[in-house]
Design a protein around this motif. Sequence first.
Motif, PDB file in Angstrom:
ATOM      1  N   ASP A  73      36.325  19.521  31.838  1.00  0.00           N
ATOM      2  CA  ASP A  73      35.167  19.748  32.703  1.00  0.00           C
ATOM      3  C   ASP A  73      35.590  19.829  34.167  1.00  0.00           C
ATOM      4  N   HIS A  74      36.479  18.909  34.573  1.00  0.00           N
ATOM      5  CA  HIS A  74      36.960  18.920  35.949  1.00  0.00           C
ATOM      6  C   HIS A  74      37.790  20.173  36.217  1.00  0.00           C
ATOM      7  N   MET A  75      38.595  20.562  35.230  1.00  0.00           N
ATOM      8  CA  MET A  75      39.405  21.769  35.367  1.00  0.00           C
ATOM      9  C   MET A  75      38.506  22.999  35.552  1.00  0.00           C
ATOM     10  N   ARG A  76      37.444  23.063  34.766  1.00  0.00           N
ATOM     11  CA  ARG A  76      36.506  24.186  34.864  1.00  0.00           C
ATOM     12  C   ARG A  76      35.916  24.267  36.264  1.00  0.00           C
ATOM     13  N   GLU A  77      35.544  23.122  36.807  1.00  0.00           N
ATOM     14  CA  GLU A  77      34.973  23.089  38.159  1.00  0.00           C
ATOM     15  C   GLU A  77      35.989  23.546  39.209  1.00  0.00           C
ATOM     16  N   GLU A  78      37.207  23.003  39.122  1.00  0.00           N
ATOM     17  CA  GLU A  78      38.208  23.304  40.146  1.00  0.00           C
ATOM     18  C   GLU A  78      38.707  24.743  40.051  1.00  0.00           C
ATOM     19  N   LEU A  79      38.823  25.280  38.844  1.00  0.00           N
ATOM     20  CA  LEU A  79      39.195  26.687  38.704  1.00  0.00           C
ATOM     21  C   LEU A  79      38.112  27.578  39.311  1.00  0.00           C
ATOM     22  N   GLY A  80      36.866  27.133  39.200  1.00  0.00           N
ATOM     23  CA  GLY A  80      35.787  27.869  39.842  1.00  0.00           C
ATOM     24  C   GLY A  80      35.948  27.895  41.348  1.00  0.00           C
ATOM     25  N   ASP A  81      36.386  26.766  41.916  1.00  0.00           N
ATOM     26  CA  ASP A  81      36.595  26.712  43.362  1.00  0.00           C
ATOM     27  C   ASP A  81      37.744  27.632  43.790  1.00  0.00           C
ATOM     28  N   VAL A  82      38.799  27.699  42.954  1.00  0.00           N
ATOM     29  CA  VAL A  82      39.892  28.620  43.257  1.00  0.00           C
ATOM     30  C   VAL A  82      39.386  30.061  43.207  1.00  0.00           C
ATOM     31  N   LEU A  83      38.589  30.358  42.183  1.00  0.00           N
ATOM     32  CA  LEU A  83      38.029  31.701  42.046  1.00  0.00           C
ATOM     33  C   LEU A  83      37.153  32.041  43.240  1.00  0.00           C
ATOM     34  N   LEU A  84      36.407  31.055  43.733  1.00  0.00           N
ATOM     35  CA  LEU A  84      35.582  31.271  44.921  1.00  0.00           C
ATOM     36  C   LEU A  84      36.438  31.769  46.084  1.00  0.00           C
ATOM     37  N   GLU A  85      37.580  31.129  46.303  1.00  0.00           N
ATOM     38  CA  GLU A  85      38.431  31.529  47.420  1.00  0.00           C
ATOM     39  C   GLU A  85      38.969  32.935  47.231  1.00  0.00           C
ATOM     40  N   VAL A  86      39.321  33.288  46.002  1.00  0.00           N
ATOM     41  CA  VAL A  86      39.833  34.634  45.728  1.00  0.00           C
ATOM     42  C   VAL A  86      38.755  35.679  45.971  1.00  0.00           C
ATOM     43  N   VAL A  87      37.570  35.447  45.430  1.00  0.00           N
ATOM     44  CA  VAL A  87      36.488  36.425  45.558  1.00  0.00           C
ATOM     45  C   VAL A  87      36.021  36.528  47.007  1.00  0.00           C
ATOM     46  N   LEU A  88      35.967  35.390  47.709  1.00  0.00           N
ATOM     47  CA  LEU A  88      35.553  35.423  49.112  1.00  0.00           C
ATOM     48  C   LEU A  88      36.556  36.208  49.958  1.00  0.00           C
ATOM     49  N   GLN A  89      37.854  35.961  49.745  1.00  0.00           N
ATOM     50  CA  GLN A  89      38.867  36.714  50.489  1.00  0.00           C
ATOM     51  C   GLN A  89      38.743  38.213  50.204  1.00  0.00           C
ATOM     52  N   ALA A  90      38.504  38.552  48.928  1.00  0.00           N
ATOM     53  CA  ALA A  90      38.371  39.962  48.568  1.00  0.00           C
ATOM     54  C   ALA A  90      37.130  40.580  49.205  1.00  0.00           C
ATOM     55  N   GLN A  91      36.033  39.802  49.296  1.00  0.00           N
ATOM     56  CA  GLN A  91      34.814  40.323  49.908  1.00  0.00           C
ATOM     57  C   GLN A  91      34.990  40.516  51.412  1.00  0.00           C
ATOM     58  N   ILE A  92      35.704  39.583  52.047  1.00  0.00           N
ATOM     59  CA  ILE A  92      36.006  39.746  53.475  1.00  0.00           C
ATOM     60  C   ILE A  92      36.799  41.035  53.685  1.00  0.00           C
ATOM     61  N   ALA A  93      37.756  41.285  52.787  1.00  0.00           N
ATOM     62  CA  ALA A  93      38.553  42.507  52.872  1.00  0.00           C
ATOM     63  C   ALA A  93      37.696  43.744  52.625  1.00  0.00           C
ATOM     64  N   ALA A  94      36.782  43.659  51.650  1.00  0.00           N
ATOM     65  CA  ALA A  94      35.909  44.802  51.354  1.00  0.00           C
ATOM     66  C   ALA A  94      35.021  45.122  52.552  1.00  0.00           C
ATOM     67  N   ASP A  95      34.507  44.070  53.197  1.00  0.00           N
ATOM     68  CA  ASP A  95      33.654  44.288  54.373  1.00  0.00           C
ATOM     69  C   ASP A  95      34.419  44.955  55.506  1.00  0.00           C
ATOM     70  N   ALA A  96      35.739  44.710  55.561  1.00  0.00           N
ATOM     71  CA  ALA A  96      36.573  45.303  56.609  1.00  0.00           C
ATOM     72  C   ALA A  96      37.164  46.652  56.175  1.00  0.00           C
ATOM     73  N   GLY A  97      36.821  47.101  54.966  1.00  0.00           N
ATOM     74  CA  GLY A  97      37.335  48.369  54.470  1.00  0.00           C
ATOM     75  C   GLY A  97      38.797  48.317  54.068  1.00  0.00           C
ATOM     76  N   GLU A  98      39.295  47.111  53.716  1.00  0.00           N
ATOM     77  CA  GLU A  98      40.711  46.953  53.371  1.00  0.00           C
ATOM     78  C   GLU A  98      40.956  47.154  51.871  1.00  0.00           C
ATOM     79  N   PHE A  99      40.274  46.378  51.044  1.00  0.00           N
ATOM     80  CA  PHE A  99      40.382  46.509  49.592  1.00  0.00           C
ATOM     81  C   PHE A  99      39.227  45.729  48.969  1.00  0.00           C
ATOM     82  N   THR A 100      39.076  45.857  47.637  1.00  0.00           N
ATOM     83  CA  THR A 100      37.990  45.180  46.937  1.00  0.00           C
ATOM     84  C   THR A 100      38.560  44.269  45.855  1.00  0.00           C
ATOM     85  N   ILE A 101      37.702  43.486  45.240  1.00  0.00           N
ATOM     86  CA  ILE A 101      38.141  42.619  44.148  1.00  0.00           C
ATOM     87  C   ILE A 101      38.648  43.451  42.974  1.00  0.00           C
ATOM     88  N   ASP A 102      38.108  44.646  42.793  1.00  0.00           N
ATOM     89  CA  ASP A 102      38.597  45.530  41.738  1.00  0.00           C
ATOM     90  C   ASP A 102      40.024  45.984  42.027  1.00  0.00           C
TER      91      ASP A 102
END
Length: 309
Positions: A73-102
């Motif tokens: 359960d704790h692993m599931r939560e923490e992996l979600g937090d890691v995923l949050l950082e990945v998706v957020l970084q990708a969205q920041i990049a998408a907003d800047a026209g750099e790249f997307t999560i895809d």
Amino acid sequence: MSEEATRTPQPVPNPATAANHPEFNAFVETIATLRNPNGGCPWDLKQTHQSTAKNMIEEAYEAVSAIDEGDADHMREELGDVLLEVVLQAQIAADAGEFTIDDVAHDVNEKIVRRHPHVFGAQAAMEAAGLSEEEVASAQTADEVVDLWDVIKGHERKLKDAARAEKLRAAGLDPNAPRGLLEDASREQPALMRAQEVSRKTVSVGFEWESTEDVWAKVEEEIAEFKAAEPRSAEAELEFGDILFALVNVARREHLDAETCLRRTCDKFQRRWEHMEATAHASGKRIDDYDTQALNDLWNAAKKAESAQ
């Protein structure tokens, strides 16, 4: 070469895990909404690659801790937090026209397929890396697969060098400026992990001891130099670092991860110390009420209790 061998087979999904991922898509949309200038979150809108970079490290460490605990359960939560950082970084990049999560998913998928020709038959990657079908088919053990990765990654490094040269040329700089072997070694990672990466990279070009016994001899040499240095001096600091670096190489040659080894020892020490504190509390005392001999007795009792479990 047969027609079958020249084709690059597509990955065969595991039906137990490979499926549509609507929750992932919904999460990507959630982060995009938070970053939307029209009604999004002011805090998320202010974030940049740099402002959130440290969160990536913190969340990764917390995920590793959950993995070590074996708490799903704790692993599931923490992996979600890691995923949050990945998706957020990708969205920041998408907003800047750099790249997307895809783009991120596409690139890492291509790399993983390319580095596993023994699984996917990535013929183009095999030929580009100078690998024969026989070499690929011979990778049957984990160690042999790692050796295969090193060859493929060496080719990938050549491709990166070519792209780097083009960027230097476009900037009016010398495109033939040599790329250092350790140029991409992160200075931000923990020192033990950095030592492992630096060691592994230099070993890949032949800078290696003949045997593990030779590395132990180097450890002893570094210990002697540390003892000869002036106490609490800059020299002593460097010599002690040399001891640690040599020990990391012992771990590498023994196929051990030094970071994991030290983390588990820290966990073990903390468990025993907490047992000592609990024993002291049960006796109506504080841990600092004990003298050195009594503390050693508590420590030995904690070790005995742990070994009995």
